[in-house]
Structures are given as structure tokens and as C-alpha cells.
Design an enzyme around this catalytic site. Structure first.
Site, PDB file in Angstrom:
ATOM      1  N   SER A 134     -29.323  25.083  14.076  1.00  0.00           N
ATOM      2  CA  SER A 134     -29.940  24.007  14.865  1.00  0.00           C
ATOM      3  C   SER A 134     -31.405  24.299  15.165  1.00  0.00           C
ATOM      4  CB  SER A 134     -29.178  23.873  16.188  1.00  0.00           C
ATOM      5  OG  SER A 134     -29.895  23.046  17.075  1.00  0.00           O
ATOM      6  N   TYR A 158     -26.116  28.135  23.928  1.00  0.00           N
ATOM      7  CA  TYR A 158     -25.769  27.474  22.659  1.00  0.00           C
ATOM      8  C   TYR A 158     -26.730  27.932  21.556  1.00  0.00           C
ATOM      9  CZ  TYR A 158     -25.884  23.751  19.135  1.00  0.00           C
ATOM     10  OH  TYR A 158     -25.911  23.057  17.957  1.00  0.00           O
ATOM     11  N   LYS A 162     -26.350  30.425  17.908  1.00  0.00           N
ATOM     12  CA  LYS A 162     -26.786  30.083  16.534  1.00  0.00           C
ATOM     13  C   LYS A 162     -27.669  31.201  15.969  1.00  0.00           C
ATOM     14  CE  LYS A 162     -24.958  25.895  16.093  1.00  0.00           C
ATOM     15  NZ  LYS A 162     -23.824  25.669  15.206  1.00  0.00           N
TER      16      LYS A 162
HETATM   17  P1  NAD Z   1     -18.749  17.833  16.681  1.00  0.00           P
HETATM   18  O1  NAD Z   1     -18.352  18.386  17.981  1.00  0.00           O
HETATM   19  O2  NAD Z   1     -18.599  16.372  16.464  1.00  0.00           O
HETATM   20  O3  NAD Z   1     -18.012  18.599  15.505  1.00  0.00           O
HETATM   21  C1  NAD Z   1     -17.610  19.952  15.611  1.00  0.00           C
HETATM   22  C2  NAD Z   1     -16.153  20.024  15.184  1.00  0.00           C
HETATM   23  O4  NAD Z   1     -15.708  21.368  15.323  1.00  0.00           O
HETATM   24  C3  NAD Z   1     -15.251  19.154  16.052  1.00  0.00           C
HETATM   25  O5  NAD Z   1     -14.445  18.347  15.228  1.00  0.00           O
HETATM   26  C4  NAD Z   1     -14.415  20.155  16.847  1.00  0.00           C
HETATM   27  O6  NAD Z   1     -13.129  19.661  17.137  1.00  0.00           O
HETATM   28  C5  NAD Z   1     -14.401  21.342  15.894  1.00  0.00           C
HETATM   29  N1  NAD Z   1     -14.183  22.633  16.563  1.00  0.00           N
HETATM   30  C6  NAD Z   1     -14.764  23.073  17.705  1.00  0.00           C
HETATM   31  N2  NAD Z   1     -14.309  24.300  17.994  1.00  0.00           N
HETATM   32  C7  NAD Z   1     -13.440  24.642  17.012  1.00  0.00           C
HETATM   33  C8  NAD Z   1     -12.649  25.794  16.744  1.00  0.00           C
HETATM   34  N3  NAD Z   1     -12.654  26.849  17.572  1.00  0.00           N
HETATM   35  N4  NAD Z   1     -11.880  25.807  15.641  1.00  0.00           N
HETATM   36  C9  NAD Z   1     -11.855  24.752  14.795  1.00  0.00           C
HETATM   37  N5  NAD Z   1     -12.568  23.632  15.011  1.00  0.00           N
HETATM   38  C10 NAD Z   1     -13.353  23.583  16.094  1.00  0.00           C
HETATM   39  O7  NAD Z   1     -20.271  18.253  16.429  1.00  0.00           O
HETATM   40  P2  NAD Z   1     -21.262  17.817  15.278  1.00  0.00           P
HETATM   41  O8  NAD Z   1     -22.355  17.044  15.895  1.00  0.00           O
HETATM   42  O9  NAD Z   1     -20.522  17.239  14.133  1.00  0.00           O
HETATM   43  O10 NAD Z   1     -21.848  19.240  14.891  1.00  0.00           O
HETATM   44  C11 NAD Z   1     -21.341  20.007  13.831  1.00  0.00           C
HETATM   45  C12 NAD Z   1     -22.095  21.334  13.784  1.00  0.00           C
HETATM   46  O11 NAD Z   1     -23.491  21.070  13.653  1.00  0.00           O
HETATM   47  C13 NAD Z   1     -21.948  22.182  15.042  1.00  0.00           C
HETATM   48  O12 NAD Z   1     -21.852  23.524  14.658  1.00  0.00           O
HETATM   49  C14 NAD Z   1     -23.234  21.937  15.796  1.00  0.00           C
HETATM   50  O13 NAD Z   1     -23.589  23.039  16.587  1.00  0.00           O
HETATM   51  C15 NAD Z   1     -24.216  21.748  14.655  1.00  0.00           C
HETATM   52  N6  NAD Z   1     -25.390  20.949  15.048  1.00  0.00           N
HETATM   53  C16 NAD Z   1     -25.222  19.675  15.503  1.00  0.00           C
HETATM   54  C17 NAD Z   1     -26.334  18.922  15.900  1.00  0.00           C
HETATM   55  C18 NAD Z   1     -26.187  17.524  16.416  1.00  0.00           C
HETATM   56  O14 NAD Z   1     -27.171  16.970  16.929  1.00  0.00           O
HETATM   57  N7  NAD Z   1     -25.041  16.880  16.310  1.00  0.00           N
HETATM   58  C19 NAD Z   1     -27.625  19.480  15.793  1.00  0.00           C
HETATM   59  C20 NAD Z   1     -27.743  20.783  15.293  1.00  0.00           C
HETATM   60  C21 NAD Z   1     -26.622  21.507  14.914  1.00  0.00           C
HETATM   61  C1  UD1 Z   2     -30.886  17.982  22.462  1.00  0.00           C
HETATM   62  C2  UD1 Z   2     -30.727  19.381  22.999  1.00  0.00           C
HETATM   63  C3  UD1 Z   2     -30.805  20.343  21.826  1.00  0.00           C
HETATM   64  C4  UD1 Z   2     -29.743  20.014  20.767  1.00  0.00           C
HETATM   65  C5  UD1 Z   2     -29.923  18.554  20.339  1.00  0.00           C
HETATM   66  C6  UD1 Z   2     -28.868  18.102  19.368  1.00  0.00           C
HETATM   67  C7  UD1 Z   2     -31.515  19.506  25.303  1.00  0.00           C
HETATM   68  C8  UD1 Z   2     -32.637  19.924  26.199  1.00  0.00           C
HETATM   69  N1  UD1 Z   2     -31.757  19.647  23.980  1.00  0.00           N
HETATM   70  O1  UD1 Z   2     -32.099  17.920  21.773  1.00  0.00           O
HETATM   71  O2  UD1 Z   2     -30.647  21.670  22.256  1.00  0.00           O
HETATM   72  O3  UD1 Z   2     -29.879  20.847  19.645  1.00  0.00           O
HETATM   73  O4  UD1 Z   2     -29.873  17.708  21.503  1.00  0.00           O
HETATM   74  O5  UD1 Z   2     -27.600  18.076  19.957  1.00  0.00           O
HETATM   75  O6  UD1 Z   2     -30.464  19.099  25.753  1.00  0.00           O
HETATM   76  N2  UD1 Z   2     -33.598  11.266  26.039  1.00  0.00           N
HETATM   77  C9  UD1 Z   2     -33.736  10.292  26.993  1.00  0.00           C
HETATM   78  N3  UD1 Z   2     -32.599   9.787  27.559  1.00  0.00           N
HETATM   79  C10 UD1 Z   2     -31.352  10.208  27.227  1.00  0.00           C
HETATM   80  C11 UD1 Z   2     -31.226  11.208  26.245  1.00  0.00           C
HETATM   81  C12 UD1 Z   2     -32.374  11.724  25.678  1.00  0.00           C
HETATM   82  O7  UD1 Z   2     -34.838   9.886  27.332  1.00  0.00           O
HETATM   83  O8  UD1 Z   2     -30.362   9.720  27.795  1.00  0.00           O
HETATM   84  C13 UD1 Z   2     -34.816  11.775  25.396  1.00  0.00           C
HETATM   85  C14 UD1 Z   2     -34.998  13.282  25.511  1.00  0.00           C
HETATM   86  O9  UD1 Z   2     -35.720  13.628  26.659  1.00  0.00           O
HETATM   87  C15 UD1 Z   2     -35.758  13.593  24.195  1.00  0.00           C
HETATM   88  C16 UD1 Z   2     -35.227  12.534  23.208  1.00  0.00           C
HETATM   89  O10 UD1 Z   2     -34.692  11.482  24.007  1.00  0.00           O
HETATM   90  O11 UD1 Z   2     -37.128  13.366  24.373  1.00  0.00           O
HETATM   91  C17 UD1 Z   2     -34.118  13.064  22.307  1.00  0.00           C
HETATM   92  O12 UD1 Z   2     -33.122  13.679  23.112  1.00  0.00           O
HETATM   93  P1  UD1 Z   2     -31.741  14.234  22.479  1.00  0.00           P
HETATM   94  O13 UD1 Z   2     -31.132  13.188  21.645  1.00  0.00           O
HETATM   95  O14 UD1 Z   2     -30.939  14.803  23.590  1.00  0.00           O
HETATM   96  O15 UD1 Z   2     -32.200  15.385  21.463  1.00  0.00           O
HETATM   97  P2  UD1 Z   2     -33.078  16.699  21.711  1.00  0.00           P
HETATM   98  O16 UD1 Z   2     -33.851  16.612  22.970  1.00  0.00           O
HETATM   99  O17 UD1 Z   2     -33.857  16.938  20.467  1.00  0.00           O
END
Ligand code: NAD
Ligand code: UD1
Length: 348
Positions: A134, A158, A162
Site C-alpha cells: 500500500s 496497518y 505492510k
Molecule cells: P477486503 O477487506 O475487501 O479484502 C480482504 C479479504 O481478505 C477479505 O475478503 C477478508 O475476508 C480476507 N481476509 C482477511 N483476513 C483473512 C485471514 N486471516 N485469512 C483469510 N482471509 C482473510 O480489502 P481489499 O480492499 O480488497 O484489499 C485487499 C488487499 O489490498 C489488502 O491486503 C489490503 O491491505 C490491500 N490494499 C487495499 C487498498 C484499498 O484501498 N482497498 C489499498 C492498498 C492496499
Molecule cells: C486512506 C488511508 C490510507 C489507506 C487508504 C486506502 C487514512 C489517513 N489513510 O487513504 O492509509 O491506505 O485509505 O484504504 O485513513 N475524505 C473526505 N471524506 C471522507 C473520506 C475521505 O473528505 O469521508 C478525503 C480524505 O481526507 C482524502 C481523500 O478524501 O483527502 C481520500 O481519502 P481516502 O479515500 O480515505 O484515501 P486516503 O486518504 O488516500
């Protein structure tokens, strides 16, 4: 080629699963469903059956920390003469706020879970892994665009998990540089949904992230959007982020597997983002324009841990993976809205 997709029922995993199956991979999903619904898997099946596509999808409900289960998964696959050749590892916990309250749980699931998986892969001579890292690990930085050699400085548990996992990859790779093929993908802000509107993001409870919050306001589940600060040093005072269409992100994983297949061994860390920054107000305005919805909002204080702007330098992904994002912000809004309209309450 058979791949193990951990976390394959989640937001990102379900989109990758669908794409892998469409491309002819045999997919084995391992998910504990702690943050997802099995209905996502049903939706994938419905989509593929509707398209008359033959596919091989197996789903196992279980935890990545369960070593016996992991052993069984790898051994069973080998016995059927269809061994797991690569792992896409997405399973994990991802809420910044939860990680501050329950840090040990995050270290256990994310770090110990990954260690368990890597040990099982090692024992079974499966050496190829693509991992979901991430952009949060870059911490409080304003120097954009962010490239992979930017300082690592996570500010929450978190993000620290990573970083620990990436360090574990490094050590493992160094211990056997002839065999391991590792690609850690640092995602920026994955948003939107599959263009069918059958799968999408379904956060449990109040969404933490901007995009799902906006779609829930548009559908009437939330009254208005809280905008966290209009006094940032940005184009219009609101925070700027790198929003990448979930299908572009998913395609990046296919390229990453192809890349690993083309190598004898490697360890690469690669940003996946759109390479562009948009402010909160720009997102609201594009969403309103693309969908005809109204997004009322209220300006609030800045959120802890936020930065003014964060977007990726994606030149490494272009160079190493031959990947470029193709979809516009308008497409993100249209697809995200289609999913929310078809599924006002998500999968429930
Ligand atoms: P998500 O929560 O929708 O998906 C994660 C999945 O992992 C879920 O289906 C959950 O049930 C499963 N899971 C959690 N713990 C588990 C365990 N112990 N054993 C087996 N399964 C388990 O999240 P996502 O948004 O799809 O994210 C997927 C990956 O990408 C995560 O590792 C997250 O940290 C990473 N990531 C997500 C974002 C984002 O903005 N969504 C950004 C950066 C990185
Ligand atoms: C957030 C997390 C980051 C994580 C990422 C993806 C924080 C501080 N950062 O990042 O660690 O990797 O999500 O899961 O939580 N915003 C609003 N109103 C809202 C929600 C967000 O104004 O209700 C704004 C935020 O201040 C930011 C932008 O929208 O400026 C995007 O926010 P968000 O979607 O939460 O993503 P990140 O801030 O990039």
C-alpha cells in the site's frame, strides 16, 4: 496455470478473480470471509456462466494463519497434478483506524499470516508471489509524484505491517535468490467497480474512504459527505489523491504474473496508481456530472494522518510490467455508480 488467490472474495480480490478466470487461469480462492461476502463469488460465477465461459474456480473458507489448512491446499493441488504455480496474496486487514485500536491483531493476521503462507510455499517449492502492499507506507509526505525509492515511513500499525512483509520478502529472496520471484504492488486508491455492476466495493459499516462514501450518499444511505479540510495547500483546498479504476489495478496483477513467469528469479516493488491526482472537490464534481446525482457535503476539520496530496510515479510499472492504466475518472464514476445502483445495500 493454477493460482492461489488469498482474500479473493474481497473488494480487490473478487475483481482479480474474475479477470484471472476470464483469462483462463485455474483459480483457488482462500478467504475467511471476515470482511467479505460469499455472494461476491456467486456473482463472479453468474457473470461467467452468463458469458458461457468454461472456468475452474474453487473456493475454500479458511484462515491464512491456519498452517495445516495451507499445507493441505498445496498438497491436494499437487496430488491432482495441478499444483499451485503462483500465489496472489491479498488476504489481510486494512483499516487504519482499527489497526490503531488492535495493533496485535493486525500484526498477527497480516504479518504472521503472510509468514505462514511463505513457509508453506517454500516447503512446497512454489516460489512466485504477487502481494498487495500500500501507498500508506510512504507516510506523511508531500513530495509527489511518489516513486518506489521514496523514503518509507508508515505512521500507523496497518502501514507498518505492510513494511514488515516487504522486509520479510527481501530476506527470503536473499536467502534463495535462484528461486524466489516476488512482486510487491503498492496500491494507491483503488475505486470503481466491474463494468457489469455485479461486483464492487461493499464496506462493512460507515465507509472510511471517499469513493464508497460518495456512492452511498448518492444512493441515499448517507445524508451528506464530510469533506476533511478545505484548507490544504492544493488546487482547491481539499486533499488530492491517486484514484485508480479497480479493473486497471486488476489488469496490473495479470501483468505482474506474466512478469514473474518471464523471470528466473526477482524481487520487485512496484507502484500501481493512475499517476494523476484529483482533489475531493474534483471527485464530487466529476461524480455529479457523470451520474446526474447530487452530493451534498459539509466541510470538517482535517482528518488525522492525512496529507495534502499523494499520487504515484507509475513509470516503473510501465517499464517493468508493460502496464498502463486505461480508464478515466469518468469511467470510475460510471462503473462505481452502476454497482451501487444495482446493489443499493451492497451484497446484503
Ligand atoms: P477486503 O477487506 O475487501 O479484502 C480482504 C479479504 O481478505 C477479505 O475478503 C477478508 O475476508 C480476507 N481476509 C482477511 N483476513 C483473512 C485471514 N486471516 N485469512 C483469510 N482471509 C482473510 O480489502 P481489499 O480492499 O480488497 O484489499 C485487499 C488487499 O489490498 C489488502 O491486503 C489490503 O491491505 C490491500 N490494499 C487495499 C487498498 C484499498 O484501498 N482497498 C489499498 C492498498 C492496499
Ligand atoms: C486512506 C488511508 C490510507 C489507506 C487508504 C486506502 C487514512 C489517513 N489513510 O487513504 O492509509 O491506505 O485509505 O484504504 O485513513 N475524505 C473526505 N471524506 C471522507 C473520506 C475521505 O473528505 O469521508 C478525503 C480524505 O481526507 C482524502 C481523500 O478524501 O483527502 C481520500 O481519502 P481516502 O479515500 O480515505 O484515501 P486516503 O486518504 O488516500
Amino acid at each position: 496455470m493454477r493460482v492461489l488467490l488469498t482474500g479473493g472474495s474481497g473488494f480487490i480480490g473478487s475483481h482479480i478473480a474474475l479477470l484471472l478466470l476470464e483469462k483462463g487461469y485455474d483459480v483457488l480462492i482462500l478467504d475467511s470471509f471476515v470482511n467479505s461476502s460469499s455472494k461476491a463469488i456467486n456473482a463472479i460465477k453468474a457473470y461467467l456462466e452468463n458469458k458461457n465461459l468454461n472456468y475452474d474456480l474453487q473456493t475454500i473458507s479458511g484462515d491464512i494463519r491456519d498452517k495445516k489448512l495451507l499445507d493441505k491446499i498445496f498438497i491436494d493441488a499437487a496430488k491432482k497434478s495441478n499444483p499451485i504455480q503462483a500465489v496472489l496474496h491479498l488476504a489481510g486487514l486494512k483499516s487504519v483506524s482499527d489497526s490503531l485500536v488492535n495493533p496485535l491483531h493486525y500484526w498477527d493476521v497480516n504479518v504472521c499470516g503472510t509468514q505462514n503462507l511463505l513457509a508453506t510455499m517454500n516447503e512446497n517449492e512454489c516460489y512466485s508471489i504477487v502481494f498487495s502492499s500500500s501507498a500508506t507506507i510512504y507516510g506523511l509526505t508531500d513530495s509527489v509524484p511518489i516513486s518506489e525509492d521514496h523514503k518509507i515511513s508508515p505512521i500507523n500499525p496497518y502501514g507498518k505491517t505492510k513494511v514488515a512483509i516487504e522486509n520479510m520478502f527481501y530476506d527470503l529472496y536473499r536467502s534463495n535468490m535462484k528461486s524466489w520471484k516476488i512482486c510487491s504492488l503498492r496500491y494507491f486508491n483503488p475505486v470503481g467497480a466491474h463494468p457489469s455492476g455485479l461486483i464492487g466495493e461493499d464496506p462493512i459499516g460507515i465507509p472510511n474512504n471517499l469513493f464508497p462514501y460518495i456512492t452511498q450518499v448518492a444512493i441515499g444511505r448517507r445524508k451528506f459527505l464530510n469533506v476533511f479540510g478545505d484548507d490544504w495547500d492544493t488546487i482547491d483546498g481539499s486533499g488530492v489523491r491517486d484514484y485508480i479504476h479497480i479493473m486497471d489495478l486488476s489488469e496490473g496483477h495479470i501483468n505482474a504474473i506474466d512478469y514473474l513467469c518471464s523471470k528466473k528469479s526477482c524481487f520487485e516493488i512496484i507502484n500501481l496508481g493512475s499517476g494523476k491526482g484529483y482533489s475531493v472537490f474534483q471527485i464530487i464534481s466529476q461524480f455529479e456530472q457523470s451520474t446526474g446525482s447530487q452530493i451534498p457535503f459539509s466541510i470538517q476539520c482535517r482528518r488525522d494522518g492525512d496529507v495534502a496530496r499523494c499520487y504515484a510515479d507509475i513509470s516503473k510499472a510501465k517499464k517493468f510490467l508493460g502496464w498502463t492504466p486505461k480508464r478515466s475518472l469518468e469511467q470510475i464514476c460510471l462503473d462505481g455508480w452502476k454497482w451501487q445502483r444495482k446493489n443499493p445495500n451492497g451484497y446484503s
